[in-house]
Every structure is written in C-alpha cells, then in structure tokens.
Design a protein around this motif. Structure first.
Motif, PDB file in Angstrom:
ATOM      1  N   ILE A 337       0.820  -1.204   0.000  1.00 40.34           N
ATOM      2  CA  ILE A 337       0.000   0.000   0.000  1.00 40.34           C
ATOM      3  C   ILE A 337       0.857   1.257   0.000  1.00 40.34           C
ATOM      4  CG2 ILE A 337      -0.182   0.055   2.521  1.00 40.34           C
ATOM      5  CD1 ILE A 337      -2.853   1.096  -0.097  1.00 40.34           C
ATOM      6  N   GLU A 338       2.042   1.209   0.619  1.00 39.16           N
ATOM      7  CA  GLU A 338       2.899   2.385   0.627  1.00 39.16           C
ATOM      8  C   GLU A 338       3.415   2.716  -0.761  1.00 39.16           C
ATOM      9  OE1 GLU A 338       3.179   4.438   3.110  1.00 39.16           O
ATOM     10  OE2 GLU A 338       1.828   3.117   4.200  1.00 39.16           O
ATOM     11  N   LYS A 341       0.593   4.438  -2.615  1.00 45.19           N
ATOM     12  CA  LYS A 341       0.426   5.832  -2.181  1.00 45.19           C
ATOM     13  C   LYS A 341       1.448   6.754  -2.840  1.00 45.19           C
ATOM     14  CE  LYS A 341      -1.622   4.908   2.358  1.00 45.19           C
ATOM     15  NZ  LYS A 341      -1.461   5.030   3.826  1.00 45.19           N
ATOM     16  N   ASP A 361      -8.128   8.303   2.641  1.00 49.03           N
ATOM     17  CA  ASP A 361      -7.465   7.142   3.212  1.00 49.03           C
ATOM     18  C   ASP A 361      -7.609   6.000   2.222  1.00 49.03           C
ATOM     19  OD1 ASP A 361      -6.094   5.653   5.204  1.00 49.03           O
ATOM     20  OD2 ASP A 361      -7.995   4.725   5.783  1.00 49.03           O
ATOM     21  N   LYS A 363      -6.562   1.563   1.520  1.00 53.83           N
ATOM     22  CA  LYS A 363      -6.023   0.309   2.052  1.00 53.83           C
ATOM     23  C   LYS A 363      -6.231  -0.795   1.038  1.00 53.83           C
ATOM     24  CE  LYS A 363     -10.290  -1.030   4.476  1.00 53.83           C
ATOM     25  NZ  LYS A 363     -10.880  -1.436   5.769  1.00 53.83           N
ATOM     26  N   ASP A 365      -7.455  -4.685   0.941  1.00 47.13           N
ATOM     27  CA  ASP A 365      -8.132  -5.751   1.678  1.00 47.13           C
ATOM     28  C   ASP A 365      -9.057  -6.473   0.704  1.00 47.13           C
ATOM     29  OD1 ASP A 365      -9.291  -7.454   3.469  1.00 47.13           O
ATOM     30  OD2 ASP A 365     -10.463  -5.904   4.516  1.00 47.13           O
TER      31      ASP A 365
END
Length: 376
Positions: A337-338, A341, A361, A363, A365
């Motif tokens: 995820i980083e 981003k 935000d 994520k 999942d």
C-alpha cells in the motif's frame, strides 16, 4: 452582418466561399483566451512539434490568434497572411474537414505553399466552427520534418477542437444572457460555462508524467490523456444540464461518469453506485469527478489482471455537512500500500483532494479501498 471569405483550396479550380465570424458575434474574452493559449501549448508539447496554432479566419486574411510558446515556433500571435495563396488552413476551412500533409516537399500540391518558406513542411489541422456553422478558423500543428501524426495525436487535436467549439457556444450564450438578465444573474449563470481548473489539471498531469517518464514516446500517456479529456468533456456536458439552482445531483452524475469510463474498457467491468440524494456546486464536482476518473482508470489499468469478474463499487453519503465518498474494486495487486500511495495517480488524487479541503485514506483488503471525506 454576415461575412464571406474566399479561400484557395488544393485541387479546386476556383476560390471557395466560406462563411466567417459575423459582426454580431461576441469577442472572445480574456479568460477564454488564456485557456486557449494553454491548449495550444499542451497540443504542441504532447505531439512534440515546434508549432501549435489557433487561426482566425477574416474576410481577406487569416490571423494567428494563438501560437504555442514552444521552441522554434516561427509564428507569433497577431500575425496575418493574405488569403488566396494556398495556405494549409485555407483547404481546411474551404473543405470544412481535417487536413494531413506529412511532407509538403514530396507533394506537388503543397511543395510551393507559403508555410514551406518557414520550413513548416508537415501539417495537421481541423476546422473550428461557431454553433451556427460559421467558421472561426482552425486548430493545427506544424513540424519542420516529415510527420505522419498518429491516430491518437489526430484524435487529441479533434477533441481539443471540440473544447474550443464548446467555448464558442459558451461565449454566445453569455452574450445573449447579457441582453436579457441582470449583471448579477450573468455572473451566476456563467459558472456553468467555466472549466477554470481543467486545463491546469491536464498541464499538471503532463508535467508529472514527463518527470516520471523522460525521453521516449509513451502510447499509454496519450491514452491516459484521452481518458482525462473525455472526462472533462463529459463534465462539461453535465454542467450545461444543471438545474436552475446551479448545483449538481452528485450521485447521479458520478454514476453516469463511472459508466462512461468502464464502457471504454476492452473487457467487461461490472459497477455499482449507491448513495444519498445530495447536490454539490460546480467547484466541488470538478475535482470530485476527476478523482473518480483517476481511480477508475487506475483500476482498469492495474487491478484486474487474472480477475474473473472485475467489479467497481462507489458509495456516496452525506451526513452533518460532510460528504463521504467510498470507492473500491475487487482487483489484486502485489504492490504494498505504501508503494501505491507514492504512485503518480495518487499524487494527482492528493492534489485534487486538497482542492476540496478533504482528507483521504486507502487500504488493500481483497481489493483496493479508497475513502474521501470533505465538507459539503
């Protein structure tokens, strides 16, 4: 009073009469002229040519209305040339059709045209029309070397010409309103014809891509620009259908936008949009729709490899003066995820979110999940 120009069209025995901008037509104001300047700059930079021009057809002359600020552009805004000598643009307006000249030096019909003296031997141009069919002029690009121009590049010029014609329609509508309603009402209504941040978004997008991918032609960059321009065109049409209170039904238009985006995919993507029935002003809808365009485009490009039934979900909620937009796909990616981003798409989305004074935000999942919260 309606005016007529007579132009020399290639292979035509006689000069061709063309209806030009009549004296009743309004002038192009400074805000639109600034946008048009940015547009020719973008066109020349994307295609990689020395000259991008918007030409204005006059009764006996053709004028360089806007010239790109690019290296080795031999043309300057305000220059005029007499008609009847076989300029490239004369054939475009005379035939009311696009014109491609890959290399004038190898073409008997074009080797002696006046632009060759400026070493502009290749040309692609399209006509620009007022809503009533009168010819404003042309949008064109020229090169000092042989250039066949790709289908994507020609399509971009065509899309930019559509944007110019939308602006001409807006100019006319604003002028007509000025004769019938108060100045204050004009200021409110003209908002629907402003797309004040859109070309700045495109410029930022090009610059970001240039920083990431220096030195070579990237076909996917052209496609991404197509997607952004189509999103802007869709947005322009939606804004022109706004209700009388000058706000936009957000969920309805986001559903339409998402449908338009996924319909351009080479494979089937299911999508679902749910939400409350709330409205947003134009200044909020512009960046919001561009965020959804960026998210959906990224999902289509990266998320659905080896996914049997790709799907995108979008939820739009309003509560206590806040808007919460939730976007998700059921794709798969090996990227942490980083890393996501730090990607180019997320940099663009961060900039657009800032325009909304919002926070976001994301994520991973069982797919990608993105949430945006901003004041309504």
């Amino acid at each position: 009073m309606n005016g007529i120009s007579k132009v020399k069209v290639v292979d035509a025995r006689e000069l061709v009469a063309v209806p030009i901008t009549s004296s009743e037509k309004p002038e192009i104001d400074a805000a639109f002229q600034k946008k048009w300047q940015e547009l020719v700059d973008i066109a020349a930079r994307i295609i990689g040519v020395p000259a991008g021009l918007i030409m204005r057809l006059l009764e006996n002359e053709i004028e360089v209305f806007k010239a790109s600020y690019t290296n080795k552009n031999p043309y300057e805004a305000g220059e005029k040339a007499a008609l009847g000598y076989g300029l490239y643009c004369e054939t475009v307006v005379g035939k009311r059709a696009p014109l491609l000249v890959p290399n004038a030096l190898n073409d008997e019909s074009w080797k002696d045209n006046p632009d060759v003296k400026l070493h502009m031997i290749s040309y692609y141009g399209v006509p620009i029309r007022w809503p009533d069919g009168e010819i404003f002029g042309t949008l064109c690009v020229l090169d000092s070397k042989e250039n066949h121009y790709t289908d994507d590049q020609k399509a971009l010029i065509g899309k930019f010409a559509e944007m110019l014609e939308h602006d001409l329609e807006s100019v006319q509508i604003r002028s007509q309103l000025a004769n019938t309603i108060s100045y204050k009402e004009i200021q409110i209504r003209e908002m629907r014809h402003r797309i004040k941040n859109q070309l700045n978004m495109l410029i930022s997008y090009i610059d970001l891509n240039r920083d990431h991918e220096q030195g070579s032609y990237k076909p996917h960059l052209i496609q991404d620009l197509h997607n952004h321009i189509n999103a802007l065109s869709n947005l322009h049409n939606l804004l022109n259908r706004k209700e009388p209170d000058y706000s936009i039904p957000a969920t309805e238009h986001l559903k339409q936008l998402l449908g338009n985006i996924v319909s351009g995919s080479s494979f089937f993507i299911a999508f679902e949009v749910q939400g409350d029935n709330f409205r947003l002003p134009e200044e909020s809808m512009v960046p919001l729709m561009m965020i959804i365009n960026e998210l959906a485009t990224n999902s289509m490009k990266y998320a659905f490899t080896d996914v049997e039934s790709p799907k995108i979900r979008l939820t739009c909620r309003e509560s206590n003066g806040r808007i919460v937009i939730s976007y998700s796909d059921n794709g798969c990616t090996s990227k942490p995820i980083e890393d996501v981003k730090r990607g180019l798409g997320m940099l663009i989305i961060e900039g657009l979110s800032a325009q909304l004074d919002g926070s976001s935000d994301m994520k991973m999942d069982r797919g990608f999940h993105f949430t945006l919260d901003f004041p309504g």
